[in-house]
Design an enzyme around this catalytic site. Sequence first.
Site, short mmCIF file in Angstrom:
data_model
loop_
_atom_site.label_atom_id
_atom_site.label_comp_id
_atom_site.label_asym_id
_atom_site.label_seq_id
_atom_site.Cartn_x
_atom_site.Cartn_y
_atom_site.Cartn_z
N SER A 93 -5.28 62.20 -57.68
CA SER A 93 -6.63 62.38 -58.19
C SER A 93 -7.50 61.23 -57.68
O SER A 93 -7.00 60.32 -57.04
CB SER A 93 -6.63 62.36 -59.72
N LYS A 94 -8.77 61.33 -57.99
CA LYS A 94 -9.76 60.34 -57.52
C LYS A 94 -9.29 58.91 -57.83
O LYS A 94 -9.54 57.98 -57.07
CB LYS A 94 -11.09 60.64 -58.21
N ARG A 95 -8.64 58.78 -58.95
CA ARG A 95 -8.15 57.47 -59.39
C ARG A 95 -7.24 56.82 -58.35
O ARG A 95 -7.14 55.60 -58.25
CB ARG A 95 -7.39 57.73 -60.69
N HIS A 96 -6.55 57.64 -57.55
CA HIS A 96 -5.62 57.09 -56.56
C HIS A 96 -6.32 56.68 -55.27
O HIS A 96 -5.68 56.21 -54.34
CB HIS A 96 -4.55 58.13 -56.21
N GLY A 97 -7.62 56.91 -55.20
CA GLY A 97 -8.33 56.54 -53.97
C GLY A 97 -8.85 57.78 -53.27
O GLY A 97 -9.08 58.81 -53.91
#
Length: 467
Positions: free
Chosen positions: A242-246
Amino acid sequence: MVEAKVITRIAPSPTGNMHIGTARTAYFNWLYARRHGGRFLLRIEDTDRQRSTPEASRAITRAMSWLGLDWDGEAVSQFARADRHAEVARELLEKGKAFRCFSTPDEIETFRERARLRGQTTLFRSPWRDADPATHPDAPFAIRIKAPKDGVTVIRDRVQGDVTVRNPELDDMVCLRSDGTPTYMLAVVVDDHDMGISHVIRGGDHLTNAARQMVIYDAMGWDIPVWAHIPLIHGSDGKKLSKRHGALGVDEYEAMGFPAAAVRNYLARLGWSHGDSEFFTDAEAMEWFDLDRIGKSPARFDFRKLEHLSSRHIAAADDADLLAEIERFLDAVGRPGLDPRQRVGLLRALNCLKGRARTLPDLLDKAHFILSERPFSTGTPDPETNGILMDLTPRLRDASWERDILDRVVAGVAETRDVKSGEVLRPLRAALAGSGVSPSALDMMLVIGRDETLSRLGDATGHQIND
Ligand code: GLU
């Protein structure tokens, strides 16, 4: 093994940037088709008019082009084929494989509500499936497929193995809505059939769709394609990417300056393996790629691995190709392009730059010594530094311009001044580079040549030898 008539496809929905997971699916399909001398097609799944945008379609074709994934023929718009989808829905009706359903959204919601209260399955069972046509009202209707009620459906998946779904879990899904628009589920099947798709290689999140889509294939008497559902990509923490991972969009990897070949190599390794091989060329990937070597468990995204592959691909690249890739990168991120002087200089410098760069912008940072024009502002040197540079100057003027001779000049100055070579190299490097990061002093001297070396030393000491 050469399979007859391989036709694969990538079928992205144009609702945003091209997701890195979609890029991997595209690359697997591309590799499989190219490996088997088949065709690789692009279908833009723009049936959902609310969510599809022309910009997102362009982002997809752009990302595909950047990745070097060429597709055969024109890209197909799914929306443009809506009439054909409706035609198949009517055919299903005529064959008795589908039925007219007059249930309204309210009725369906009430059905579900009751089922929930009773703790029963909320799969909608339309009362119209077996209704006598004589009882049909003159009202809008949806066309629903008649899913099998008993037994099982087995998805013979090349990655997941045989996956069995109990037929009572399948619903009589809508194929054509009451407003005449096709559903996604119908459109995918009709398009895959009409486009002659032999292998459907796609994300594992579509596995449950496969069972439902098989109902349509069976009802139409169409051959079922080879399924290959590949596990999703997870972040380094094992959770769904997800976005959280980059970065999630292919365009972000382009903007970070990863060469396309490195991204392809990395994507191939996400869920597929060939022995212990990590770094490989496109030709090797094409020769080795097979569905049997796709793992069943989710691949984990590892940024460091991508960076490592990136540096290896940069180091292995042909200089002219690398220069072209750098120019495309500058253009893509809106940085100024190279002027003719810079282009010639950079091409000459690539040999000593490409062994140490993780990304293209990293390489460009180290290329400051060749891209910028003297004089650089290096500040006034202290007497010791000045002395070193002044000592170097006449000796370099008279030396023959070869690595070991230049090396000896540095060693000679170090000896006369009774210091280590490093102490001579440090100010020399600073005078030549004009920036913090650069190749070694010797590498730079060999690239820029004698005259430019002497001029830069003159800039630093304030004494131009030719003045
Ligand atoms: N449009 C679907 C997606 O973007 C893919 C459908 C398919 O591959 O069958 O996830």
